[in-house]
Design a protein around this motif. Structure first.
Motif, PDB file in Angstrom:
ATOM      1  N   PHE A 172       0.800  -1.232   0.000  1.00  0.00           N
ATOM      2  CA  PHE A 172       0.000   0.000   0.000  1.00  0.00           C
ATOM      3  C   PHE A 172       0.831   1.280   0.000  1.00  0.00           C
ATOM      4  N   LEU A 173       2.131   1.172   0.231  1.00  0.00           N
ATOM      5  CA  LEU A 173       2.968   2.379   0.191  1.00  0.00           C
ATOM      6  C   LEU A 173       3.908   2.398  -1.007  1.00  0.00           C
ATOM      7  N   CYS A 174       3.744   1.441  -1.921  1.00  0.00           N
ATOM      8  CA  CYS A 174       4.685   1.375  -3.037  1.00  0.00           C
ATOM      9  C   CYS A 174       4.120   2.019  -4.301  1.00  0.00           C
ATOM     10  N   ASP A 175       4.998   2.799  -4.973  1.00  0.00           N
ATOM     11  CA  ASP A 175       4.672   3.298  -6.301  1.00  0.00           C
ATOM     12  C   ASP A 175       5.471   2.487  -7.315  1.00  0.00           C
ATOM     13  N   THR A 176       5.655   2.968  -8.514  1.00  0.00           N
ATOM     14  CA  THR A 176       6.499   2.296  -9.497  1.00  0.00           C
ATOM     15  C   THR A 176       7.499   3.331 -10.011  1.00  0.00           C
ATOM     16  N   PRO A 177       8.573   2.893 -10.648  1.00  0.00           N
ATOM     17  CA  PRO A 177       9.511   3.882 -11.193  1.00  0.00           C
ATOM     18  C   PRO A 177       8.789   4.892 -12.093  1.00  0.00           C
ATOM     19  N   GLU A 178       7.913   4.399 -12.942  1.00  0.00           N
ATOM     20  CA  GLU A 178       7.225   5.297 -13.881  1.00  0.00           C
ATOM     21  C   GLU A 178       6.246   6.238 -13.162  1.00  0.00           C
ATOM     22  N   SER A 179       5.422   5.696 -12.252  1.00  0.00           N
ATOM     23  CA  SER A 179       4.438   6.571 -11.585  1.00  0.00           C
ATOM     24  C   SER A 179       5.136   7.576 -10.667  1.00  0.00           C
ATOM     25  N   SER A 180       6.213   7.169 -10.027  1.00  0.00           N
ATOM     26  CA  SER A 180       6.913   8.106  -9.133  1.00  0.00           C
ATOM     27  C   SER A 180       7.539   9.234  -9.953  1.00  0.00           C
ATOM     28  N   TYR A 181       8.022   8.881 -11.132  1.00  0.00           N
ATOM     29  CA  TYR A 181       8.595   9.900 -12.033  1.00  0.00           C
ATOM     30  C   TYR A 181       7.510  10.879 -12.474  1.00  0.00           C
ATOM     31  N   GLN A 182       6.401  10.333 -12.919  1.00  0.00           N
ATOM     32  CA  GLN A 182       5.305  11.147 -13.449  1.00  0.00           C
ATOM     33  C   GLN A 182       4.715  12.062 -12.353  1.00  0.00           C
ATOM     34  N   ASP A 183       4.425  11.479 -11.195  1.00  0.00           N
ATOM     35  CA  ASP A 183       3.862  12.272 -10.087  1.00  0.00           C
ATOM     36  C   ASP A 183       4.830  13.382  -9.662  1.00  0.00           C
ATOM     37  N   SER A 184       6.109  13.039  -9.543  1.00  0.00           N
ATOM     38  CA  SER A 184       7.100  14.043  -9.118  1.00  0.00           C
ATOM     39  C   SER A 184       7.181  15.163 -10.151  1.00  0.00           C
ATOM     40  N   LYS A 185       7.177  14.785 -11.411  1.00  0.00           N
ATOM     41  CA  LYS A 185       7.266  15.766 -12.498  1.00  0.00           C
ATOM     42  C   LYS A 185       6.079  16.734 -12.438  1.00  0.00           C
ATOM     43  N   GLU A 186       4.890  16.182 -12.247  1.00  0.00           N
ATOM     44  CA  GLU A 186       3.698  17.039 -12.185  1.00  0.00           C
ATOM     45  C   GLU A 186       3.755  17.978 -10.974  1.00  0.00           C
ATOM     46  N   LEU A 187       4.258  17.461  -9.870  1.00  0.00           N
ATOM     47  CA  LEU A 187       4.383  18.311  -8.679  1.00  0.00           C
ATOM     48  C   LEU A 187       5.424  19.415  -8.892  1.00  0.00           C
ATOM     49  N   ILE A 188       6.519  19.082  -9.546  1.00  0.00           N
ATOM     50  CA  ILE A 188       7.541  20.104  -9.835  1.00  0.00           C
ATOM     51  C   ILE A 188       6.934  21.195 -10.713  1.00  0.00           C
ATOM     52  N   GLU A 189       6.246  20.781 -11.769  1.00  0.00           N
ATOM     53  CA  GLU A 189       5.640  21.759 -12.697  1.00  0.00           C
ATOM     54  C   GLU A 189       4.629  22.644 -11.974  1.00  0.00           C
ATOM     55  N   ALA A 190       3.877  22.043 -11.040  1.00  0.00           N
ATOM     56  CA  ALA A 190       2.815  22.808 -10.372  1.00  0.00           C
ATOM     57  C   ALA A 190       3.345  23.680  -9.237  1.00  0.00           C
ATOM     58  N   TRP A 191       4.400  23.229  -8.541  1.00  0.00           N
ATOM     59  CA  TRP A 191       4.741  23.880  -7.277  1.00  0.00           C
ATOM     60  C   TRP A 191       6.133  24.471  -7.170  1.00  0.00           C
ATOM     61  N   HIS A 192       7.105  23.997  -7.925  1.00  0.00           N
ATOM     62  CA  HIS A 192       8.473  24.484  -7.721  1.00  0.00           C
ATOM     63  C   HIS A 192       8.567  25.961  -8.120  1.00  0.00           C
ATOM     64  N   ASN A 193       8.981  26.787  -7.160  1.00  0.00           N
ATOM     65  CA  ASN A 193       9.049  28.239  -7.380  1.00  0.00           C
ATOM     66  C   ASN A 193       7.692  28.902  -7.532  1.00  0.00           C
ATOM     67  N   LYS A 194       6.639  28.214  -7.139  1.00  0.00           N
ATOM     68  CA  LYS A 194       5.327  28.886  -7.075  1.00  0.00           C
ATOM     69  C   LYS A 194       5.290  29.657  -5.754  1.00  0.00           C
ATOM     70  N   GLY A 195       5.279  31.003  -5.830  1.00  0.00           N
ATOM     71  CA  GLY A 195       5.407  31.785  -4.595  1.00  0.00           C
ATOM     72  C   GLY A 195       6.695  31.377  -3.894  1.00  0.00           C
ATOM     73  N   ARG A 196       6.604  30.993  -2.640  1.00  0.00           N
ATOM     74  CA  ARG A 196       7.801  30.633  -1.876  1.00  0.00           C
ATOM     75  C   ARG A 196       8.012  29.117  -1.806  1.00  0.00           C
ATOM     76  N   GLN A 197       7.227  28.341  -2.542  1.00  0.00           N
ATOM     77  CA  GLN A 197       7.338  26.875  -2.446  1.00  0.00           C
ATOM     78  C   GLN A 197       8.441  26.335  -3.368  1.00  0.00           C
ATOM     79  N   LEU A 198       9.133  25.311  -2.883  1.00  0.00           N
ATOM     80  CA  LEU A 198      10.226  24.694  -3.646  1.00  0.00           C
ATOM     81  C   LEU A 198      10.076  23.176  -3.583  1.00  0.00           C
TER      82      LEU A 198
END
Ligand code: GUN
Ligand code: ZN
Length: 442
Positions: A172-198
Protein backbone atom coordinates in the motif's frame (compact mmCIF):
# COMPACT_ATOMS: atom_id res chain seq x y z
CA UNK A 1 2.53 41.75 -0.15
CA UNK A 2 1.72 45.43 0.28
CA UNK A 3 2.84 46.21 3.80
CA UNK A 4 3.66 49.60 5.18
CA UNK A 5 7.03 49.98 6.92
CA UNK A 6 7.19 48.75 10.51
CA UNK A 7 10.03 48.75 13.03
CA UNK A 8 10.54 45.87 15.48
CA UNK A 9 12.53 46.92 18.51
CA UNK A 10 14.30 44.39 20.78
CA UNK A 11 17.72 42.84 21.18
CA UNK A 12 18.66 41.53 17.73
CA UNK A 13 21.16 38.86 16.68
CA UNK A 14 22.00 37.59 13.22
CA UNK A 15 25.00 36.09 11.49
CA UNK A 16 27.11 37.13 8.51
CA UNK A 17 29.35 34.04 8.57
CA UNK A 18 30.48 31.10 10.72
CA UNK A 19 31.51 32.29 14.23
CA UNK A 20 34.00 29.39 14.56
CA UNK A 21 35.83 30.89 11.58
CA UNK A 22 35.33 34.64 11.92
CA UNK A 23 34.77 35.11 15.66
CA UNK A 24 33.19 38.44 16.54
CA UNK A 25 33.11 39.52 12.89
CA UNK A 26 30.73 36.67 12.14
CA UNK A 27 27.66 38.27 13.71
CA UNK A 28 25.86 41.49 14.54
CA UNK A 29 24.31 41.89 17.96
CA UNK A 30 22.33 44.98 18.92
CA UNK A 31 21.38 45.09 22.58
CA UNK A 32 18.73 47.72 21.78
CA UNK A 33 18.16 46.96 18.12
CA UNK A 34 15.68 47.85 15.41
CA UNK A 35 14.60 45.81 12.41
CA UNK A 36 12.84 47.76 9.67
CA UNK A 37 10.49 45.71 7.50
CA UNK A 38 8.49 46.70 4.44
CA UNK A 39 6.56 44.61 1.93
CA UNK A 40 7.77 41.38 3.50
CA UNK A 41 11.45 42.27 3.25
CA UNK A 42 14.24 43.54 5.47
CA UNK A 43 15.08 47.18 4.76
CA UNK A 44 17.48 47.86 7.61
CA UNK A 45 18.85 46.46 10.86
CA UNK A 46 20.94 48.27 13.47
CA UNK A 47 21.04 50.11 16.76
CA UNK A 48 17.54 51.37 17.54
CA UNK A 49 18.65 54.92 18.06
CA UNK A 50 20.36 55.13 14.70
CA UNK A 51 17.62 53.35 12.75
CA UNK A 52 14.82 55.40 14.32
CA UNK A 53 16.69 58.67 13.76
CA UNK A 54 16.80 57.94 10.04
CA UNK A 55 13.02 57.39 9.80
CA UNK A 56 10.01 59.63 9.89
CA UNK A 57 8.46 59.64 13.34
CA UNK A 58 5.08 58.24 12.25
CA UNK A 59 6.44 54.77 11.41
CA UNK A 60 4.89 52.25 13.82
CA UNK A 61 7.30 50.65 16.30
CA UNK A 62 6.50 47.24 17.81
CA UNK A 63 8.59 46.85 20.93
CA UNK A 64 9.49 43.51 22.50
CA UNK A 65 11.20 44.40 25.77
CA UNK A 66 13.61 41.77 27.16
CA UNK A 67 13.27 39.71 24.01
CA UNK A 68 15.71 38.64 21.30
CA UNK A 69 14.87 38.75 17.61
CA UNK A 70 16.68 36.22 15.43
CA UNK A 71 16.05 35.14 11.82
CA UNK A 72 13.37 32.45 11.48
CA UNK A 73 14.97 29.09 12.16
CA UNK A 74 15.43 26.49 9.44
CA UNK A 75 14.94 22.72 9.78
CA UNK A 76 16.69 20.75 7.04
CA UNK A 77 15.05 17.36 7.64
CA UNK A 78 11.56 16.57 8.87
CA UNK A 79 8.58 14.36 7.92
CA UNK A 80 5.19 16.08 8.06
CA UNK A 81 3.22 12.79 7.96
CA UNK A 82 5.08 11.57 11.05
CA UNK A 83 3.63 14.06 13.54
CA UNK A 84 1.69 11.24 15.17
CA UNK A 85 4.65 8.82 15.07
CA UNK A 86 6.60 10.99 17.52
CA UNK A 87 7.28 9.22 20.85
CA UNK A 88 6.73 5.65 19.58
CA UNK A 89 8.38 3.19 21.96
CA UNK A 90 11.10 0.65 21.75
CA UNK A 91 12.51 0.17 18.24
CA UNK A 92 15.52 1.01 16.14
CA UNK A 93 15.20 2.25 12.56
CA UNK A 94 14.04 -0.71 10.46
CA UNK A 95 11.49 -2.06 12.97
CA UNK A 96 10.38 1.48 13.82
CA UNK A 97 9.60 2.03 10.13
CA UNK A 98 7.67 -1.22 9.78
CA UNK A 99 5.81 -1.11 13.09
CA UNK A 100 4.92 2.56 13.41
CA UNK A 101 5.84 4.73 10.44
CA UNK A 102 4.54 2.84 7.43
CA UNK A 103 1.06 2.28 8.94
CA UNK A 104 0.85 5.98 9.88
CA UNK A 105 1.87 7.09 6.38
CA UNK A 106 -0.84 4.95 4.82
CA UNK A 107 -3.48 7.42 6.02
CA UNK A 108 -2.15 10.14 3.71
CA UNK A 109 -3.83 8.47 0.79
CA UNK A 110 -6.78 10.56 2.05
CA UNK A 111 -6.23 14.17 0.97
CA UNK A 112 -8.42 15.60 3.70
CA UNK A 113 -6.47 13.76 6.38
CA UNK A 114 -3.24 15.00 4.80
CA UNK A 115 -4.52 18.60 4.83
CA UNK A 116 -5.46 18.42 8.49
CA UNK A 117 -2.04 17.13 9.49
CA UNK A 118 -0.22 19.57 7.17
CA UNK A 119 -1.99 22.48 8.87
CA UNK A 120 -1.22 21.14 12.33
CA UNK A 121 2.39 20.54 11.36
CA UNK A 122 2.99 24.03 9.95
CA UNK A 123 1.42 25.69 13.00
CA UNK A 124 3.65 23.59 15.23
CA UNK A 125 6.78 24.65 13.31
CA UNK A 126 5.78 28.32 13.48
CA UNK A 127 5.04 28.01 17.18
CA UNK A 128 8.64 26.86 17.57
CA UNK A 129 10.10 29.74 15.56
CA UNK A 130 10.88 27.59 12.51
CA UNK A 131 9.89 29.32 9.28
CA UNK A 132 11.53 27.12 6.62
CA UNK A 133 11.91 23.34 6.44
CA UNK A 134 12.96 20.63 4.02
CA UNK A 135 10.06 18.22 4.35
CA UNK A 136 9.21 14.65 3.39
CA UNK A 137 5.65 13.89 2.26
CA UNK A 138 4.46 10.33 1.79
CA UNK A 139 4.37 8.23 -1.37
CA UNK A 140 0.99 9.81 -2.17
CA UNK A 141 1.08 12.74 -4.56
CA UNK A 142 -1.89 14.31 -2.79
CA UNK A 143 0.04 14.46 0.51
CA UNK A 144 2.44 16.93 -1.09
CA UNK A 145 -0.37 18.90 -2.71
CA UNK A 146 -2.01 19.20 0.71
CA UNK A 147 1.28 20.36 2.20
CA UNK A 148 2.03 23.01 -0.40
CA UNK A 149 -1.53 24.33 -0.24
CA UNK A 150 -1.22 24.75 3.54
CA UNK A 151 2.20 26.38 3.20
CA UNK A 152 1.02 28.71 0.45
CA UNK A 153 -1.80 29.92 2.73
CA UNK A 154 0.79 30.96 5.32
CA UNK A 155 3.26 32.24 2.72
CA UNK A 156 6.02 30.16 4.34
CA UNK A 157 9.13 29.22 2.36
CA UNK A 158 8.97 25.42 2.39
CA UNK A 159 10.65 22.66 0.41
CA UNK A 160 8.76 19.38 0.08
CA UNK A 161 8.67 16.26 -2.06
CA UNK A 162 6.69 13.11 -2.75
CA UNK A 163 8.43 10.02 -1.43
CA UNK A 164 9.57 7.60 -4.13
CA UNK A 165 9.54 3.99 -2.86
CA UNK A 166 8.86 0.77 -4.74
CA UNK A 167 10.21 -2.15 -2.68
CA UNK A 168 10.88 -3.48 0.82
CA UNK A 169 7.76 -1.75 2.10
CA UNK A 170 4.07 -2.73 2.29
CA UNK A 171 2.27 -2.90 -1.03
CA UNK A 172 0.00 0.00 0.00
CA UNK A 173 2.97 2.38 0.19
CA UNK A 174 4.68 1.37 -3.04
CA UNK A 175 4.67 3.30 -6.30
CA UNK A 176 6.50 2.30 -9.50
CA UNK A 177 9.51 3.88 -11.19
CA UNK A 178 7.22 5.30 -13.88
CA UNK A 179 4.44 6.57 -11.58
CA UNK A 180 6.91 8.11 -9.13
CA UNK A 181 8.60 9.90 -12.03
CA UNK A 182 5.31 11.15 -13.45
CA UNK A 183 3.86 12.27 -10.09
CA UNK A 184 7.10 14.04 -9.12
CA UNK A 185 7.27 15.77 -12.50
CA UNK A 186 3.70 17.04 -12.19
CA UNK A 187 4.38 18.31 -8.68
CA UNK A 188 7.54 20.10 -9.84
CA UNK A 189 5.64 21.76 -12.70
CA UNK A 190 2.81 22.81 -10.37
CA UNK A 191 4.74 23.88 -7.28
CA UNK A 192 8.47 24.48 -7.72
CA UNK A 193 9.05 28.24 -7.38
CA UNK A 194 5.33 28.89 -7.08
CA UNK A 195 5.41 31.78 -4.60
CA UNK A 196 7.80 30.63 -1.88
CA UNK A 197 7.34 26.87 -2.45
CA UNK A 198 10.23 24.69 -3.65
CA UNK A 199 10.40 21.03 -4.66
CA UNK A 200 12.71 18.22 -3.56
CA UNK A 201 13.02 14.92 -5.42
CA UNK A 202 12.62 12.42 -2.56
CA UNK A 203 13.73 8.79 -2.91
CA UNK A 204 13.10 7.54 0.66
CA UNK A 205 16.42 5.64 0.94
CA UNK A 206 18.35 3.04 -1.04
CA UNK A 207 16.54 0.15 0.66
CA UNK A 208 13.09 1.13 -0.66
CA UNK A 209 14.01 1.95 -4.27
CA UNK A 210 15.08 -0.29 -7.14
CA UNK A 211 17.82 0.78 -9.53
CA UNK A 212 15.12 1.63 -12.07
CA UNK A 213 13.52 4.05 -9.62
CA UNK A 214 16.80 5.69 -8.58
CA UNK A 215 17.54 6.13 -12.27
CA UNK A 216 14.21 7.98 -12.63
CA UNK A 217 15.10 10.20 -9.66
CA UNK A 218 18.39 11.03 -11.39
CA UNK A 219 16.52 11.80 -14.60
CA UNK A 220 14.35 14.32 -12.72
CA UNK A 221 17.47 16.00 -11.30
CA UNK A 222 18.86 16.28 -14.80
CA UNK A 223 15.65 17.68 -16.26
CA UNK A 224 15.15 20.15 -13.39
CA UNK A 225 18.64 21.13 -12.23
CA UNK A 226 17.42 23.69 -9.68
CA UNK A 227 15.19 21.36 -7.62
CA UNK A 228 16.43 19.77 -4.38
CA UNK A 229 17.14 16.13 -3.61
CA UNK A 230 16.53 14.71 -0.12
CA UNK A 231 17.04 11.20 1.19
CA UNK A 232 18.52 9.22 4.11
CA UNK A 233 21.98 7.69 4.43
CA UNK A 234 23.99 5.62 6.94
CA UNK A 235 21.71 6.16 9.89
CA UNK A 236 21.74 2.67 11.34
CA UNK A 237 24.25 -0.19 11.05
CA UNK A 238 21.65 -2.81 10.02
CA UNK A 239 20.47 -0.39 7.34
CA UNK A 240 24.02 0.03 5.98
CA UNK A 241 24.50 -3.75 5.85
CA UNK A 242 21.19 -4.24 4.02
CA UNK A 243 22.14 -1.62 1.42
CA UNK A 244 25.42 -3.44 0.77
CA UNK A 245 23.41 -6.66 0.20
CA UNK A 246 20.97 -4.95 -2.16
CA UNK A 247 23.68 -3.15 -4.16
CA UNK A 248 26.66 -5.55 -4.05
CA UNK A 249 28.47 -3.70 -6.83
CA UNK A 250 28.42 -0.32 -5.07
CA UNK A 251 31.61 0.95 -3.45
CA UNK A 252 29.57 2.00 -0.38
CA UNK A 253 26.18 3.50 0.57
CA UNK A 254 26.75 6.95 -0.95
CA UNK A 255 27.95 5.36 -4.18
CA UNK A 256 24.43 3.97 -4.73
CA UNK A 257 23.08 7.52 -4.95
CA UNK A 258 26.17 8.76 -6.78
CA UNK A 259 25.74 6.24 -9.58
CA UNK A 260 22.35 7.71 -10.37
CA UNK A 261 23.42 11.36 -10.36
CA UNK A 262 21.81 12.27 -7.04
CA UNK A 263 24.71 14.20 -5.47
CA UNK A 264 25.15 17.97 -5.60
CA UNK A 265 24.87 21.30 -3.78
CA UNK A 266 21.09 20.97 -3.39
CA UNK A 267 21.27 17.35 -2.18
CA UNK A 268 20.63 16.81 1.53
CA UNK A 269 21.36 13.45 3.16
CA UNK A 270 19.83 12.90 6.58
CA UNK A 271 21.93 11.30 9.35
CA UNK A 272 25.23 10.22 7.73
CA UNK A 273 26.48 8.79 11.01
CA UNK A 274 28.43 5.79 9.74
CA UNK A 275 30.20 7.22 6.66
CA UNK A 276 33.62 6.15 5.39
CA UNK A 277 36.50 8.46 4.35
CA UNK A 278 35.69 7.80 0.70
CA UNK A 279 32.10 8.88 1.25
CA UNK A 280 33.28 12.05 3.00
CA UNK A 281 35.44 12.75 0.00
CA UNK A 282 32.49 12.44 -2.39
CA UNK A 283 30.37 14.71 -0.15
CA UNK A 284 33.17 17.28 -0.30
CA UNK A 285 33.73 16.97 -4.05
CA UNK A 286 30.05 17.33 -4.91
CA UNK A 287 29.04 19.92 -2.29
CA UNK A 288 26.37 17.56 -0.94
CA UNK A 289 25.45 18.02 2.72
CA UNK A 290 24.69 15.90 5.77
CA UNK A 291 21.72 16.78 7.94
CA UNK A 292 22.50 16.21 11.65
CA UNK A 293 19.42 15.00 13.54
CA UNK A 294 20.51 14.64 17.18
CA UNK A 295 17.16 13.97 18.89
CA UNK A 296 16.34 11.28 16.34
CA UNK A 297 19.80 9.74 16.39
CA UNK A 298 19.57 9.38 20.16
CA UNK A 299 15.92 8.30 20.26
CA UNK A 300 16.33 5.55 17.63
CA UNK A 301 19.70 4.53 19.07
CA UNK A 302 21.35 5.26 15.73
CA UNK A 303 24.63 6.73 16.96
CA UNK A 304 26.63 9.86 17.70
CA UNK A 305 27.36 11.90 14.58
CA UNK A 306 30.81 13.51 14.86
CA UNK A 307 30.39 17.02 13.39
CA UNK A 308 33.99 17.88 14.23
CA UNK A 309 35.06 15.10 11.90
CA UNK A 310 32.76 16.46 9.18
CA UNK A 311 34.40 19.86 9.57
CA UNK A 312 37.87 18.36 9.32
CA UNK A 313 36.77 16.51 6.19
CA UNK A 314 35.16 19.72 4.87
CA UNK A 315 31.77 18.07 4.55
CA UNK A 316 28.91 20.59 4.66
CA UNK A 317 26.33 19.90 7.34
CA UNK A 318 23.13 21.35 8.77
CA UNK A 319 20.94 20.64 11.82
CA UNK A 320 17.44 19.18 11.81
CA UNK A 321 14.71 17.71 13.99
CA UNK A 322 13.72 14.61 11.94
CA UNK A 323 10.29 14.48 13.59
CA UNK A 324 8.80 11.73 13.98
CA UNK A 325 12.10 9.85 14.57
CA UNK A 326 13.09 13.09 16.28
CA UNK A 327 11.39 13.97 19.53
CA UNK A 328 10.85 17.74 19.31
CA UNK A 329 9.79 20.38 16.78
CA UNK A 330 11.96 22.88 18.63
CA UNK A 331 15.28 23.79 17.03
CA UNK A 332 16.35 25.05 20.48
CA UNK A 333 15.80 21.58 21.93
CA UNK A 334 17.51 20.10 18.88
CA UNK A 335 20.57 22.28 19.53
CA UNK A 336 20.45 21.27 23.19
CA UNK A 337 20.75 17.60 22.16
CA UNK A 338 23.39 18.49 19.53
CA UNK A 339 25.46 19.99 22.34
CA UNK A 340 25.19 16.75 24.34
CA UNK A 341 26.13 14.56 21.37
CA UNK A 342 29.13 16.81 20.78
CA UNK A 343 30.09 16.45 24.46
CA UNK A 344 29.97 12.66 24.15
CA UNK A 345 32.33 12.93 21.18
CA UNK A 346 34.74 14.94 23.34
CA UNK A 347 34.16 18.26 21.55
CA UNK A 348 32.29 21.52 22.10
CA UNK A 349 29.44 23.26 20.31
CA UNK A 350 29.12 26.92 21.29
CA UNK A 351 25.81 28.78 21.55
CA UNK A 352 26.83 31.21 18.82
CA UNK A 353 27.78 28.37 16.49
CA UNK A 354 24.50 26.60 17.33
CA UNK A 355 22.36 29.62 16.47
CA UNK A 356 24.45 30.23 13.36
CA UNK A 357 23.68 26.67 12.26
CA UNK A 358 19.94 26.99 12.91
CA UNK A 359 19.77 30.18 10.78
CA UNK A 360 22.43 31.19 8.25
CA UNK A 361 24.32 27.88 8.30
CA UNK A 362 21.23 25.87 7.42
CA UNK A 363 20.24 28.50 4.82
CA UNK A 364 23.65 28.06 3.18
CA UNK A 365 23.35 24.29 2.89
CA UNK A 366 20.01 24.88 1.15
CA UNK A 367 21.57 27.53 -1.14
CA UNK A 368 19.02 30.00 0.24
CA UNK A 369 21.31 32.49 2.04
CA UNK A 370 20.32 35.25 -0.39
CA UNK A 371 16.71 34.95 0.74
CA UNK A 372 16.58 33.77 4.36
CA UNK A 373 18.75 32.98 7.39
CA UNK A 374 19.95 36.54 8.14
CA UNK A 375 18.75 40.15 8.18
CA UNK A 376 20.78 41.15 5.16
CA UNK A 377 19.03 44.01 3.37
CA UNK A 378 16.47 42.70 0.88
CA UNK A 379 16.09 39.30 2.57
CA UNK A 380 12.65 37.89 3.22
CA UNK A 381 11.41 39.08 6.61
CA UNK A 382 11.03 35.78 8.48
CA UNK A 383 11.94 36.08 12.15
CA UNK A 384 11.38 34.72 15.64
CA UNK A 385 11.07 36.69 18.87
CA UNK A 386 12.61 34.80 21.81
CA UNK A 387 11.65 35.48 25.41
CA UNK A 388 14.35 35.65 28.11
CA UNK A 389 11.62 35.23 30.74
CA UNK A 390 9.62 32.40 29.22
CA UNK A 391 9.52 30.36 32.44
CA UNK A 392 10.52 31.03 36.06
CA UNK A 393 13.60 28.84 35.64
CA UNK A 394 14.61 30.62 32.41
CA UNK A 395 14.22 33.98 34.17
CA UNK A 396 16.26 32.92 37.16
CA UNK A 397 19.04 31.50 35.04
CA UNK A 398 19.13 34.50 32.67
CA UNK A 399 19.45 36.86 35.61
CA UNK A 400 22.68 35.05 36.55
CA UNK A 401 24.17 35.13 33.03
CA UNK A 402 26.73 37.85 32.39
CA UNK A 403 27.78 37.47 28.78
CA UNK A 404 25.83 37.16 25.55
CA UNK A 405 27.31 33.68 25.08
CA UNK A 406 25.97 32.60 28.49
CA UNK A 407 22.53 34.04 27.81
CA UNK A 408 22.27 32.34 24.43
CA UNK A 409 23.48 29.04 25.84
CA UNK A 410 20.84 29.11 28.59
CA UNK A 411 18.21 29.99 25.97
CA UNK A 412 19.19 26.89 23.97
CA UNK A 413 19.40 24.47 26.88
CA UNK A 414 16.23 25.65 28.67
CA UNK A 415 14.22 26.92 25.70
CA UNK A 416 11.41 25.29 23.74
CA UNK A 417 8.15 26.52 22.20
CA UNK A 418 7.40 28.50 25.37
CA UNK A 419 10.45 30.63 24.63
CA UNK A 420 9.03 31.72 21.26
CA UNK A 421 6.99 34.85 21.99
CA UNK A 422 6.10 35.46 18.33
CA UNK A 423 6.95 34.34 14.81
CA UNK A 424 6.78 36.46 11.65
CA UNK A 425 6.67 35.25 8.06
CA UNK A 426 7.37 37.76 5.29
CA UNK A 427 6.66 40.50 7.80
CA UNK A 428 3.31 39.09 8.99
CA UNK A 429 2.78 37.80 12.51
CA UNK A 430 1.84 34.11 12.14
CA UNK A 431 2.25 33.11 15.77
CA UNK A 432 1.61 35.15 18.88
CA UNK A 433 2.13 33.04 21.99
CA UNK A 434 0.19 35.31 24.34
CA UNK A 435 -2.64 36.14 21.97
CA UNK A 436 -3.07 33.09 19.79
CA UNK A 437 -6.43 33.99 18.21
CA UNK A 438 -5.13 37.32 16.89
CA UNK A 439 -2.13 35.85 15.17
CA UNK A 440 -3.09 34.95 11.59
CA UNK A 441 -2.80 38.26 9.79
CA UNK A 442 -2.35 36.88 6.30
N1 GUN B 1 15.07 6.03 6.67
C1 GUN B 1 14.14 5.77 5.74
N2 GUN B 1 12.95 6.31 6.06
C2 GUN B 1 13.14 6.95 7.22
C3 GUN B 1 12.28 7.71 8.07
O1 GUN B 1 11.09 7.92 7.80
N3 GUN B 1 12.84 8.21 9.21
C4 GUN B 1 14.15 8.01 9.53
N4 GUN B 1 14.64 8.54 10.65
N5 GUN B 1 14.97 7.29 8.76
C5 GUN B 1 14.47 6.76 7.62
ZN1 ZN C 1 14.04 11.21 8.18
Amino acid sequence: NAQSPTVYRAAILHFLSDPDVDGENAYQFFEDGALLIENGRVLQVGEAEAVLASLSSDIPVVEYKNHLIIPGMIDTHIHFPQVEVIASYGEQLLDWLNNYTFPAERQFEDKEYASNIANFFLDELLKNGTTTALVFGTVHKQSVEAFFEASEQRNTRMICGKVMMNRNAPEFLCDTPESSYQDSKELIEAWHNKGRQLYAVTPRFAITSTEEQLQKAGQLMEEYPDVYMQTHISENKDEVAFVQELFPDSKDYLDVYDQFGLLGKRSVFAHGIHLTPREHQRFRETGSSVSFCPTSNLFLGSGLLDIKELEEEQVAYSVATDVGGGTSFSMLQTLNEAYKVTQLNGNKLSALKSLYLATLGNAKTLQLEDKIGSFKEGNEADFAVLDFNSTPLMSLKQSKCKTLAEKLFAMIILGDDRAVRATYVAGNCVHDRDNSSASQTN
